[in-house]
Design an enzyme around this catalytic site. Structure first.
Site, PDB file in Angstrom:
ATOM      1  N   HIS A  64       0.875  -1.183  -0.028  1.00  9.64           N
ATOM      2  CA  HIS A  64      -0.043  -0.141   0.095  1.00  9.64           C
ATOM      3  C   HIS A  64       0.957   1.219   0.000  1.00  9.64           C
ATOM      4  O   HIS A  64       2.049   1.374   0.557  1.00  9.64           O
ATOM      5  CB  HIS A  64      -0.849  -0.142   1.055  1.00  9.64           C
ATOM      6  CG  HIS A  64      -2.318  -0.799   0.972  1.00  9.64           C
ATOM      7  ND1 HIS A  64      -3.130  -1.193   2.211  1.00  9.64           N
ATOM      8  CD2 HIS A  64      -2.763  -1.390  -0.140  1.00  9.64           C
ATOM      9  CE1 HIS A  64      -4.219  -1.768   1.534  1.00  9.64           C
ATOM     10  NE2 HIS A  64      -3.768  -1.998   0.414  1.00  9.64           N
ATOM     11  N   ASP A  66       1.110   4.262   1.314  1.00  9.27           N
ATOM     12  CA  ASP A  66       1.460   4.907   2.345  1.00  9.27           C
ATOM     13  C   ASP A  66       2.407   4.302   3.358  1.00  9.27           C
ATOM     14  O   ASP A  66       3.050   4.879   4.262  1.00  9.27           O
ATOM     15  CB  ASP A  66       0.199   5.058   3.480  1.00  9.27           C
ATOM     16  CG  ASP A  66      -0.632   3.999   3.900  1.00  9.27           C
ATOM     17  OD1 ASP A  66      -0.396   3.030   3.166  1.00  9.27           O
ATOM     18  OD2 ASP A  66      -0.995   3.865   5.036  1.00  9.27           O
ATOM     19  N   HIS A  67       3.049   3.051   2.797  1.00  6.93           N
ATOM     20  CA  HIS A  67       3.885   2.129   3.648  1.00  6.93           C
ATOM     21  C   HIS A  67       5.159   2.096   2.445  1.00  6.93           C
ATOM     22  O   HIS A  67       6.247   1.458   2.980  1.00  6.93           O
ATOM     23  CB  HIS A  67       3.531   1.040   3.822  1.00  6.93           C
ATOM     24  CG  HIS A  67       2.619   0.940   4.963  1.00  6.93           C
ATOM     25  ND1 HIS A  67       2.724   0.627   6.410  1.00  6.93           N
ATOM     26  CD2 HIS A  67       1.170   1.248   5.119  1.00  6.93           C
ATOM     27  CE1 HIS A  67       1.876   1.009   7.159  1.00  6.93           C
ATOM     28  NE2 HIS A  67       0.934   1.237   6.376  1.00  6.93           N
ATOM     29  N   HIS A 143      -4.384  -8.304   7.404  1.00  6.52           N
ATOM     30  CA  HIS A 143      -4.823  -6.899   6.819  1.00  6.52           C
ATOM     31  C   HIS A 143      -5.581  -7.325   5.604  1.00  6.52           C
ATOM     32  O   HIS A 143      -5.912  -8.333   5.095  1.00  6.52           O
ATOM     33  CB  HIS A 143      -3.454  -6.143   6.216  1.00  6.52           C
ATOM     34  CG  HIS A 143      -3.729  -4.509   5.873  1.00  6.52           C
ATOM     35  ND1 HIS A 143      -4.791  -4.052   6.716  1.00  6.52           N
ATOM     36  CD2 HIS A 143      -3.497  -3.836   4.873  1.00  6.52           C
ATOM     37  CE1 HIS A 143      -4.991  -2.734   6.103  1.00  6.52           C
ATOM     38  NE2 HIS A 143      -3.795  -2.784   5.242  1.00  6.52           N
ATOM     39  N   ASP A 214       0.054  -3.051   8.902  1.00  8.28           N
ATOM     40  CA  ASP A 214      -1.192  -2.772   9.124  1.00  8.28           C
ATOM     41  C   ASP A 214      -1.786  -4.194   9.404  1.00  8.28           C
ATOM     42  O   ASP A 214      -1.500  -5.036   8.747  1.00  8.28           O
ATOM     43  CB  ASP A 214      -1.906  -2.047   8.156  1.00  8.28           C
ATOM     44  CG  ASP A 214      -1.249  -0.898   7.931  1.00  8.28           C
ATOM     45  OD1 ASP A 214      -0.658  -0.227   8.651  1.00  8.28           O
ATOM     46  OD2 ASP A 214      -2.023  -0.141   6.989  1.00  8.28           O
TER      47      ASP A 214
END
Length: 307
Positions: A64, A66-67, A143, A214
């Site tokens: 993802h 944002d990582h 996740h 996450d």
């Protein structure tokens, strides 16, 4: 020994004026491992006065943005800094393709080698990085997409030696002290055997840090956090939004605290806060009802781990 855990970003999904995206640096004796690399991570390294060239490995939990989206820029910067030491990049299957699709990031174009350690969906446990002093292991966590958490573990060190007692027993050479620390018997010139019993203390376990995001609460997270000195666990929501947390594959602060408690951890840091919480105080208060030794992670703060 002591190592430092330094959060670079504590926000989730999108950056805000006060929060950056996921990334945490672990630094020990001048060497570092980076966990996740959200957009802006290398700017946070600069702001924190943290040396980028000392990175040994970068471990990405999942694909993802944002990582992940700070990773191509960071690797490009390492090339511009004329790094020559090899770099290990760990992540789910596909991370190699993501990186090599970026102009200038193929191995034969970089001044250093990149060793990719890709984790296949369905794996159970894997050591993904190791040097003389630490290991980094990965386990699957739960996740919306395939995701891995990590544990940074110092290796067990030999017990301390009682130097005065050893010298009184006739030990005088450096190699003899080292042999005793390895719990080996030393034979002196006169044939006397000196054993480590009573001269060398028990082995000293190293410190451990768990990086768990996450995820919803899961067995993989508890195994990574088992007995850890410090756990950084996502706490995107409070219990008020528990249903939403489950829908999007995240944890509430209370659930993070339950993981730390059940794992027998020493300390919990919450991170990955939803932008709806301008102040993480409600999340911390909720978690402390279950696990009192809880705080909100602060960007660029230094958290010492000492065993």
């Amino acid at each position: 020994m002591v190592f430092e855990v330094i959060p670079l970003g504590v926000g989730s999904a999108i950056p805000t004026r006060t929060r950056h995206l996921a990334g945490t640096l672990v630094r020990r004796e001048g060497r570092s491992v980076l966990f996740d690399c959200g957009e802006g991570s290398q700017l946070q390294l600069v702001r924190g006065g943290l040396t980028r060239g000392a990175l040994d490995a970068i471990c990405i939990t999942h694909l993802h943005g944002d990582h992940l989206y700070g990773l191509p820029g960071l690797v490009t910067t390492l090339a511009l800094l004329e790094r020559t030491d090899p770099l290990t990049i760990v992540g789910p299957e596909g991370i190699r393709d993501v990186m090599r699709a970026m102009p200038g990031l193929k191995n034969d174009w970089l001044p250093f080698d990149v060793a990719y350690r890709e984790l296949a969906e369905g794996f159970e446990h894997q050591v993904v990085f190791e040097d003389d002093h630490v290991t980094v292991e990965a386990r699957p966590i739960d996740h919306r997409v395939f995701c891995a958490g990590f544990r940074y573990q110092e290796k067990t060190r030999p017990g301390s030696i009682d130097g005065d007692a050893a010298r009184a027993a006739g030990v005088s050479e450096g190699w003899q002290f080292e042999a005793l620390k390895r719990r080996e018997t030393v034979t002196l010139d006169d044939g006397t055997e000196v054993t480590p019993d009573g001269l060398v203390g028990p082995e000293r376990p190293g410190g451990a840090f768990a990086y768990v995001l996450d995820t919803v609460p899961c067995e993989g997270g508890r195994q990574l956090a088992a007995g850890a000195d410090l756990v950084l666990h996502e706490a995107t929501f409070t219990d008020e939004h528990a249903e939403r947390a489950a829908e999007v594959g995240h944890s509430t602060a209370r659930q993070a605290a339950e993981v730390a408690r059940d794992a027998g951890a020493e300390r919990l840091l919450l991170t990955h806060f939803s932008a709806r919480y301008s102040d993480p105080a409600p999340l911390v208060a909720e978690a402390r009802e279950v696990f009192p030794n809880t705080d909100a992670a602060e960007e660029l703060a230094r958290y010492e781990v000492r065993r």
